[in-house]
Scaffold this motif. Structure first.
Motif, PDB file in Angstrom:
ATOM      1  N   GLY A   6      22.523  10.243  -7.274  1.00  0.00           N
ATOM      2  CA  GLY A   6      22.831  10.613  -7.025  1.00  0.00           C
ATOM      3  C   GLY A   6      22.467  11.353  -5.222  1.00  0.00           C
ATOM      4  N   PHE A   7      21.145  11.183  -5.000  1.00  0.00           N
ATOM      5  CA  PHE A   7      20.592  10.861  -3.449  1.00  0.00           C
ATOM      6  C   PHE A   7      20.549   9.930  -2.730  1.00  0.00           C
ATOM      7  N   PHE A   8      20.538   8.629  -3.238  1.00  0.00           N
ATOM      8  CA  PHE A   8      20.406   7.070  -2.698  1.00  0.00           C
ATOM      9  C   PHE A   8      21.434   6.698  -1.467  1.00  0.00           C
ATOM     10  N   ARG A   9      22.541   7.244  -1.467  1.00  0.00           N
ATOM     11  CA  ARG A   9      22.986   6.695  -0.410  1.00  0.00           C
ATOM     12  C   ARG A   9      23.160   7.875   0.959  1.00  0.00           C
ATOM     13  N   SER A  10      23.076   8.916   0.310  1.00  0.00           N
ATOM     14  CA  SER A  10      22.560  10.048   1.404  1.00  0.00           C
ATOM     15  C   SER A  10      21.251   9.051   2.482  1.00  0.00           C
ATOM     16  N   ILE A  11      20.647   9.359   1.539  1.00  0.00           N
ATOM     17  CA  ILE A  11      19.763   9.244   2.137  1.00  0.00           C
ATOM     18  C   ILE A  11      19.473   7.775   2.918  1.00  0.00           C
ATOM     19  N   TYR A  12      20.074   6.789   1.980  1.00  0.00           N
ATOM     20  CA  TYR A  12      20.522   5.375   3.042  1.00  0.00           C
ATOM     21  C   TYR A  12      21.138   5.251   4.421  1.00  0.00           C
ATOM     22  N   ILE A  70       1.056  -1.001   0.240  1.00  0.00           N
ATOM     23  CA  ILE A  70      -0.348   0.208   0.223  1.00  0.00           C
ATOM     24  C   ILE A  70       0.825   1.317  -0.388  1.00  0.00           C
ATOM     25  N   ILE A  71       2.042   1.425   0.958  1.00  0.00           N
ATOM     26  CA  ILE A  71       2.829   2.775   1.085  1.00  0.00           C
ATOM     27  C   ILE A  71       3.839   2.318  -0.337  1.00  0.00           C
ATOM     28  N   ILE A  72       4.725   1.569   0.017  1.00  0.00           N
ATOM     29  CA  ILE A  72       5.267   1.690  -0.747  1.00  0.00           C
ATOM     30  C   ILE A  72       6.114   1.649  -2.555  1.00  0.00           C
ATOM     31  N   GLN A  73       4.998   0.621  -2.519  1.00  0.00           N
ATOM     32  CA  GLN A  73       4.145   0.540  -3.878  1.00  0.00           C
ATOM     33  C   GLN A  73       3.062   1.874  -4.188  1.00  0.00           C
ATOM     34  N   ASN A  74       2.762   1.400  -3.579  1.00  0.00           N
ATOM     35  CA  ASN A  74       0.913   2.052  -3.920  1.00  0.00           C
ATOM     36  C   ASN A  74       0.202   2.054  -4.558  1.00  0.00           C
ATOM     37  N   ASN A  75       0.169   1.170  -3.804  1.00  0.00           N
ATOM     38  CA  ASN A  75      -1.342   0.202  -3.961  1.00  0.00           C
ATOM     39  C   ASN A  75      -2.698  -0.083  -3.731  1.00  0.00           C
ATOM     40  N   SER A  76      -2.825   1.174  -3.194  1.00  0.00           N
ATOM     41  CA  SER A  76      -4.070   1.339  -2.558  1.00  0.00           C
ATOM     42  C   SER A  76      -5.434   1.225  -2.750  1.00  0.00           C
ATOM     43  N   VAL A 105      11.045   2.814   5.802  1.00  0.00           N
ATOM     44  CA  VAL A 105      11.044   3.313   4.493  1.00  0.00           C
ATOM     45  C   VAL A 105      10.137   3.770   3.555  1.00  0.00           C
ATOM     46  N   SER A 106       8.575   3.826   4.556  1.00  0.00           N
ATOM     47  CA  SER A 106       7.717   4.345   3.711  1.00  0.00           C
ATOM     48  C   SER A 106       7.854   5.825   4.616  1.00  0.00           C
ATOM     49  N   ILE A 107       8.498   5.917   5.777  1.00  0.00           N
ATOM     50  CA  ILE A 107       8.680   7.272   6.112  1.00  0.00           C
ATOM     51  C   ILE A 107       9.427   8.026   5.719  1.00  0.00           C
ATOM     52  N   ILE A 108      10.610   7.580   5.377  1.00  0.00           N
ATOM     53  CA  ILE A 108      11.752   8.352   3.946  1.00  0.00           C
ATOM     54  C   ILE A 108      10.064   8.350   3.035  1.00  0.00           C
ATOM     55  N   MET A 109       9.661   7.923   2.208  1.00  0.00           N
ATOM     56  CA  MET A 109       8.967   7.790   1.058  1.00  0.00           C
ATOM     57  C   MET A 109       7.680   8.948   1.441  1.00  0.00           C
ATOM     58  N   LEU A 110       7.092   8.501   1.998  1.00  0.00           N
ATOM     59  CA  LEU A 110       6.184   9.837   2.759  1.00  0.00           C
ATOM     60  C   LEU A 110       7.005  11.571   2.620  1.00  0.00           C
ATOM     61  N   PHE A 111       7.920  11.506   3.592  1.00  0.00           N
ATOM     62  CA  PHE A 111       9.101  12.547   3.564  1.00  0.00           C
ATOM     63  C   PHE A 111      10.080  13.243   2.473  1.00  0.00           C
ATOM     64  N   LEU A 112      10.267  12.506   1.942  1.00  0.00           N
ATOM     65  CA  LEU A 112      10.729  13.321   0.169  1.00  0.00           C
ATOM     66  C   LEU A 112       9.543  12.747  -0.570  1.00  0.00           C
ATOM     67  N   ALA A 113       8.842  12.526  -0.896  1.00  0.00           N
ATOM     68  CA  ALA A 113       7.777  12.337  -2.243  1.00  0.00           C
ATOM     69  C   ALA A 113       7.387  13.278  -3.126  1.00  0.00           C
ATOM     70  N   LYS A 132      16.433  -2.723   3.297  1.00  0.00           N
ATOM     71  CA  LYS A 132      16.175  -1.353   2.678  1.00  0.00           C
ATOM     72  C   LYS A 132      16.384  -1.350   1.516  1.00  0.00           C
ATOM     73  N   ILE A 133      17.216  -1.954   1.332  1.00  0.00           N
ATOM     74  CA  ILE A 133      17.878  -1.118   0.028  1.00  0.00           C
ATOM     75  C   ILE A 133      16.938  -1.194  -1.084  1.00  0.00           C
ATOM     76  N   TYR A 134      16.516  -2.653  -0.649  1.00  0.00           N
ATOM     77  CA  TYR A 134      15.567  -3.101  -1.476  1.00  0.00           C
ATOM     78  C   TYR A 134      14.083  -2.856  -2.274  1.00  0.00           C
ATOM     79  N   LEU A 135      13.290  -1.958  -0.884  1.00  0.00           N
ATOM     80  CA  LEU A 135      12.436  -1.794  -0.364  1.00  0.00           C
ATOM     81  C   LEU A 135      12.530   0.125  -1.119  1.00  0.00           C
ATOM     82  N   LEU A 136      13.778   0.928  -0.935  1.00  0.00           N
ATOM     83  CA  LEU A 136      13.812   1.638  -1.321  1.00  0.00           C
ATOM     84  C   LEU A 136      14.181   1.989  -2.999  1.00  0.00           C
TER      85      LEU A 136
END
Lengths: 304, 310
Positions: free
Chosen positions: B168-174, A245-251, B135-143, B246-250
């Motif tokens: 260029g940002f990936f490593r620092s984010i991780y 839902i969150i990461i793949q944005n599949n809601s 990773v969800s939090i990172i994605m919501l913050f950096l959307a 974490k890498i896989y999800l990001l």
């Protein structure tokens, strides 16, 4: 010790403390900044989760909730897919913790006994798996060969024992159960099993608490085994549904598509609420269990 | 004489079996667990030297020697993968290793028990957040548009940035999200080591007129040096196994240039494309490098500071 510092009121001591006071001011400032940096994202997520959908998507939330609403949580609670995975996660956590703690004690207790012949060899046998492993594919093939793919067992068994926990438990048994107690019980004709269940375990509540907590948190947060071993979404734990839902944005399918704009906003809000719902059980008990975690880390570090 | 010693040992073993047989029954299930789920996969890694045949299974498949390793070394991805893996883990080591030490040293100076407790309680908490939630939090913050970071940038009148789409940002984010999540947890070990320092050393330093900073440099740091060494060895030893999850999800198709590491490559080639032998070879290569690095650092530490993990 504090008293002696205040009584030595020489000129030098005063000059020192001026520099030290500045040093302390710097430390307090840095630590306060650290505190804010760590706390802020957590508060922001929590505030967003109980704000109105439109306030969240228009960036009105900065620190405290805006237009408090529980729409996000209502959606979470009324989505069968999420609630089912929540139930699954509770099951995996309970069953997995039971299996893991039992196996860990069964291994750690004999390892702590000097009367157990070959315990150093056994310890090396176990510790080696921390340094080297077969890798992803060979492990996957074993799990497949055993017919565990797409069963609940796949999340409970292949990663049941963490070597680190075994070391922590063994160290605890060694340090807290005096050897004289073993010898006395042996003379009394007490069997090892009886001694473990009626003497050792009642004395080991702190370490049992540590094991339960670490395994439970690990199991609740786990997702990778589910990702590779599970196929049917009936069995999915919460973390996997979260990812979708969150990461793949599949809601899609989570909400009824009645009103378009509101739906998009709600989908965004839902993400914050989901994060809170998924983390809440762990964070709620956290202040009460933190000392056990610290204790566990310390016991383990006494002798690596 | 060797025979007598052996006999002595054998006698010991038999005596132990006879009187403590229950202990041996207890360890049986856990030992089976290690044999099946840890050692059997190690044997299965022989797959790296074979052409996997589904019908014949691992042991019936044909030996092909170093074929899959050579395929990997000749692969145009090879250097990118090695470079990405090493860059990411050394960046993490460089940032993630000293910060918990500094945090612990600073916390150790704090006299207010409540403030100290508050900082510890808060910095320890993110450790309990799962990788998916992190990773969800990172994605919501950096959307790209609605994320907190971009809303802030817009308020400042700046262009918004697609943080996760930029290699260029990936490593620092991780790395920095990892530091955010684990620094408080990692600091606990050092705090414990600091608490174990002999108090007479502090009194001696005080008599010598040492300032707080001097006390940290001359008493605290030498006092926790063995702990620092052990943690450093363990960190270097896991350099090649940077957090796959974490890498896989990001990861996304835009940041792949810096985010594809050996572990994620093994997953996509091995499990998603079912190229078992090749992926096993790549994974084995990774594990061996890891083990060699660990042994090297351990040996070095042993020689220099007499501290080692074995």
């Amino acid at each position: 010790m504090e008293l002696t510092t205040t009584t030595t009121s020489t000129k030098r001591a005063i000059r020192e403390s001026a520099g030290d006071r500045l040093f302390m001011a710097v430390i307090y400032t840095i630590l306060t900044i650290v505190l804010v940096i760590v706390l802020y994202p957590l508060v922001y997520i929590l505030s967003s989760s109980i704000s109105s959908p439109s306030a969240v998507t228009s960036g009105q939330v900065w620190l405290w909730p805006v237009d408090i609403s529980f729409r996000g949580f209502e959606t979470v609670l009324s989505t069968p897919q999420i609630m089912r995975s929540y139930g699954n996660s509770l099951f995996y956590t309970a069953a997995g913790t039971l299996i893991s703690v039992t196996l860990t004690v069964m291994l750690a207790y004999p390892l702590s006994r000097t009367t157990f012949f070959g315990r150093n060899g056994l310890m090396a046998f176990i510790a080696f798996t921390m340094l080297f492993g077969g890798g992803l594919i060979p492990t996957y093939l074993v799990v497949r060969e055993l017919g565990l793919i797409d069963t609940r067992w796949a999340l409970l068994v292949p990663n049941a024992i963490w070597v680190w926990q075994v070391i922590i438990a063994r160290t605890f048994f060694q340090a807290t159960i005096p050897n004289e107690l073993f010898e006395a019980s042996e003379i009394d004709g007490c069997s090892d099993w009886h001694f473990l269940t009626s003497v050792v375990l009642p004395l080991s509540k702190p370490i049992l608490a540590v094991l339960v907590l670490m395994y439970a948190v690990g199991q609740w947060n786990a997702y990778f085994d589910a990702l590779i071993y599970l196929k049917s979404d009936k069995l999915y734990p919460l973390q996997l549904v979260l990812r979708s839902i969150i990461i793949q944005n599949n809601s899609a399918g989570v909400m009824d598509p009645s009103i378009q704009v509101e739906r998009a906003q709600l989908a965004e809000l839902l993400k914050y609420s989901l994060i809170v719902v998924a983390t809440l059980p762990v964070l709620l008990i956290y202040p009460f269990v933190q000392r056990y975690f610290v204790q566990g880390m310390l016991v383990g570090s006494v002798k690596g | 004489m060797g025979g007598i010693v052996l006999q002595g040992l054998w006698g010991q073993a038999v005596r132990s079996f006879r009187t403590h047989w229950q202990l041996y029954i207890l360890v049986l299930p856990p030992v089976l667990y290690f044999l099946i789920f840890k050692y059997y996969p190690m044997a299965n890694a022989a797959l790296a030297f074979k052409d996997y045949n589904v019908m014949k299974g691992i042991w019936g498949s044909r030996w092909v020697g170093w074929k899959h390793f050579n395929l990997f070394f000749d692969n145009p991805m090879f250097w990118t993968l090695v470079k990405n893996t090493l860059f990411l883990s050394f960046y993490l080591l460089l940032a993630g290793f000293p910060i918990p030490i500094l945090l612990a040293l600073m916390l150790n100076e704090v006299r207010s028990a409540r403030f100290k407790k508050a900082v510890q309680l808060v910095t320890f908490a993110p450790y309990f957040i799962s990788t998916v939630v992190m990773v969800s939090i990172i994605m919501l913050f950096l959307a790209p548009r609605l994320g907190f970071a971009n809303i802030a940038l817009q308020q400042l009148g700046l262009e918004s940035i697609n943080f996760l789409g930029e290699p260029g940002f990936f490593r620092s984010i991780y790395v920095w999200s990892d530091v955010w999540q684990t620094a408080g947890y990692a600091a606990v070990i050092y705090l414990a080591a600091l608490a174990g320092i002999d108090p007479t050393l502090y009194e001696a330093a005080k008599v010598d007129g040492a300032s707080r900073l001097q006390k940290i440099i001359h008493v605290d740091l030498p006092g926790i040096l063995p702990t620092i060494t052990i943690i450093l060895i363990l960190n270097v030893g896991s350099v090649m196994s940077v957090g796959f999850e974490k890498i896989y999800l990001l990861q996304n198709s835009l940041n792949l240039a810096t985010s594809e590491v050996i572990a994620t490559y093994v997953y996509s080639v091995g499990l998603l494309n079912a190229n078992y032998s090749f992926a096993t070879a790549v994974g084995l290569f990774n594990s061996v490098i890891n083990l060699v690095l660990l042994a090297l650092v351990n040996g070095l530490a042993k020689r220099i500071s007499n501290t080692s993990i074995w």
